[in-house]
Scaffold this motif. Structure first.
Motif, short mmCIF file in Angstrom:
data_model
loop_
_atom_site.label_atom_id
_atom_site.label_comp_id
_atom_site.label_asym_id
_atom_site.label_seq_id
_atom_site.Cartn_x
_atom_site.Cartn_y
_atom_site.Cartn_z
N GLU A 2 56.94 -3.55 19.06
CA GLU A 2 55.87 -4.54 19.26
C GLU A 2 54.96 -4.18 20.44
O GLU A 2 54.53 -5.03 21.20
CB GLU A 2 56.47 -5.94 19.44
CG GLU A 2 57.23 -6.41 18.22
CD GLU A 2 57.83 -7.78 18.37
OE1 GLU A 2 57.70 -8.40 19.44
OE2 GLU A 2 58.45 -8.25 17.40
N ARG A 3 54.66 -2.89 20.56
CA ARG A 3 53.73 -2.44 21.60
C ARG A 3 52.55 -1.67 21.01
O ARG A 3 51.80 -1.02 21.73
CB ARG A 3 54.44 -1.63 22.67
CG ARG A 3 55.22 -0.45 22.18
CD ARG A 3 55.94 0.28 23.31
NE ARG A 3 56.73 1.36 22.77
CZ ARG A 3 56.26 2.54 22.37
NH1 ARG A 3 54.98 2.81 22.50
NH2 ARG A 3 57.05 3.47 21.87
N PHE A 4 52.39 -1.76 19.68
CA PHE A 4 51.25 -1.11 19.03
C PHE A 4 50.04 -2.04 19.14
O PHE A 4 50.14 -3.23 18.84
CB PHE A 4 51.57 -0.84 17.55
CG PHE A 4 50.58 0.07 16.88
CD1 PHE A 4 50.63 1.44 17.06
CD2 PHE A 4 49.60 -0.45 16.05
CE1 PHE A 4 49.74 2.28 16.45
CE2 PHE A 4 48.69 0.38 15.42
CZ PHE A 4 48.76 1.75 15.62
N PRO A 5 48.90 -1.54 19.59
CA PRO A 5 47.72 -2.40 19.77
C PRO A 5 47.24 -3.03 18.46
O PRO A 5 47.42 -2.47 17.39
CB PRO A 5 46.66 -1.44 20.31
CG PRO A 5 47.41 -0.26 20.81
CD PRO A 5 48.65 -0.16 19.99
N ASP A 6 46.62 -4.19 18.57
CA ASP A 6 46.01 -4.86 17.42
C ASP A 6 44.65 -4.26 17.08
O ASP A 6 44.17 -4.43 15.96
CB ASP A 6 45.82 -6.35 17.70
CG ASP A 6 47.14 -7.08 17.81
OD1 ASP A 6 48.12 -6.66 17.17
OD2 ASP A 6 47.18 -8.09 18.53
N ARG A 7 44.04 -3.62 18.05
CA ARG A 7 42.69 -3.06 17.87
C ARG A 7 42.56 -1.77 18.67
O ARG A 7 43.30 -1.55 19.63
CB ARG A 7 41.63 -4.04 18.35
CG ARG A 7 41.63 -5.34 17.58
CD ARG A 7 40.43 -6.23 17.86
NE ARG A 7 39.20 -5.50 17.51
CZ ARG A 7 38.16 -5.37 18.33
NH1 ARG A 7 38.16 -5.90 19.53
NH2 ARG A 7 37.08 -4.71 17.96
N PHE A 8 41.59 -0.98 18.27
CA PHE A 8 41.21 0.23 19.00
C PHE A 8 39.69 0.24 19.12
O PHE A 8 39.02 1.06 18.51
CB PHE A 8 41.70 1.49 18.27
CG PHE A 8 43.17 1.72 18.35
CD1 PHE A 8 43.73 2.39 19.43
CD2 PHE A 8 44.02 1.25 17.36
CE1 PHE A 8 45.10 2.59 19.50
CE2 PHE A 8 45.39 1.46 17.43
CZ PHE A 8 45.93 2.13 18.51
N PRO A 9 39.12 -0.68 19.89
CA PRO A 9 37.65 -0.74 19.97
C PRO A 9 37.07 0.54 20.55
O PRO A 9 37.60 1.11 21.51
CB PRO A 9 37.40 -1.93 20.89
CG PRO A 9 38.67 -2.15 21.63
CD PRO A 9 39.78 -1.62 20.77
N GLY A 10 36.03 1.02 19.92
CA GLY A 10 35.33 2.21 20.40
C GLY A 10 36.03 3.52 20.10
O GLY A 10 35.58 4.57 20.56
N ILE A 11 37.11 3.49 19.34
CA ILE A 11 37.84 4.73 19.03
C ILE A 11 36.95 5.66 18.22
O ILE A 11 36.14 5.20 17.41
CB ILE A 11 39.16 4.43 18.28
CG1 ILE A 11 40.11 5.63 18.28
CG2 ILE A 11 38.91 3.97 16.86
CD1 ILE A 11 40.91 5.78 19.50
N ALA A 12 37.08 6.93 18.46
CA ALA A 12 36.26 7.93 17.75
C ALA A 12 37.16 9.00 17.16
O ALA A 12 38.25 9.27 17.66
CB ALA A 12 35.27 8.58 18.72
N ILE A 13 36.68 9.60 16.09
CA ILE A 13 37.37 10.73 15.47
C ILE A 13 36.83 11.99 16.14
O ILE A 13 35.62 12.23 16.10
CB ILE A 13 37.10 10.77 13.95
CG1 ILE A 13 37.63 9.51 13.28
CG2 ILE A 13 37.71 12.03 13.33
CD1 ILE A 13 37.17 9.32 11.85
N VAL A 14 37.69 12.76 16.76
CA VAL A 14 37.22 13.94 17.48
C VAL A 14 37.51 15.25 16.75
O VAL A 14 36.89 16.27 17.05
CB VAL A 14 37.76 14.00 18.93
CG1 VAL A 14 37.23 12.82 19.74
CG2 VAL A 14 39.27 14.02 18.96
N GLU A 15 38.45 15.21 15.80
CA GLU A 15 38.75 16.43 15.04
C GLU A 15 39.48 16.06 13.76
O GLU A 15 40.27 15.12 13.73
CB GLU A 15 39.63 17.37 15.87
CG GLU A 15 39.86 18.71 15.23
CD GLU A 15 40.67 19.65 16.12
OE1 GLU A 15 41.00 20.74 15.65
OE2 GLU A 15 40.98 19.29 17.27
N VAL A 16 39.19 16.81 12.71
CA VAL A 16 39.89 16.64 11.44
C VAL A 16 40.31 18.02 10.95
O VAL A 16 39.49 18.93 10.87
CB VAL A 16 39.00 15.96 10.37
CG1 VAL A 16 39.72 15.88 9.04
CG2 VAL A 16 38.57 14.58 10.83
#
Length: 100
Positions: A55-69
């Motif tokens: 129960e420590r996984f965030p509910d949101r990741f505001p502003g998260i970006a994809i930096v590599e695929v």
């Protein structure tokens, strides 16, 4: 009763210019886009699974970006701006995320 039709697994993908989403093209020519935050929240790696269990996984990741695929053939390894790069997203899983 209707039968659900399978969604084709993505063949090609592209990260948006602002790094906020991943766009995928399926074999039938359809294109779907998934937000970086949805992808980060949907990670099923052991680290994220454990964080959810504890129960420590965030509910949101505001502003998260994809930096590599990285395309691994059967799926994509996606790296995010928070340093997380452990998740491998099978193409069938990406297709299911796109349908929800």
């Amino acid at each position: 009763m209707s039968t659900l039709q399978p969604i084709a697994a993505p063949l090609a993908c592209e990260v948006s210019a602002d790094l906020s989403s991943l766009s995928m093209m399926a074999s039938g020519g359809s294109r779907v886009t998934l937000a970086a935050e949805k992808l980060r929240l949907s990670c099923k790696c052991a680290h994220c699974t454990r964080a959810r269990f504890d129960e420590r996984f965030p509910d949101r990741f505001p502003g998260i970006a994809i930096v590599e695929v990285a395309d691994l053939g059967y799926g994509l390894n996606i790296s995010f701006s928070d340093g997380h790069n452990r998740g491998i997203y099978p193409k069938s899983y990406l297709a299911s995320l796109a349908s929800h």
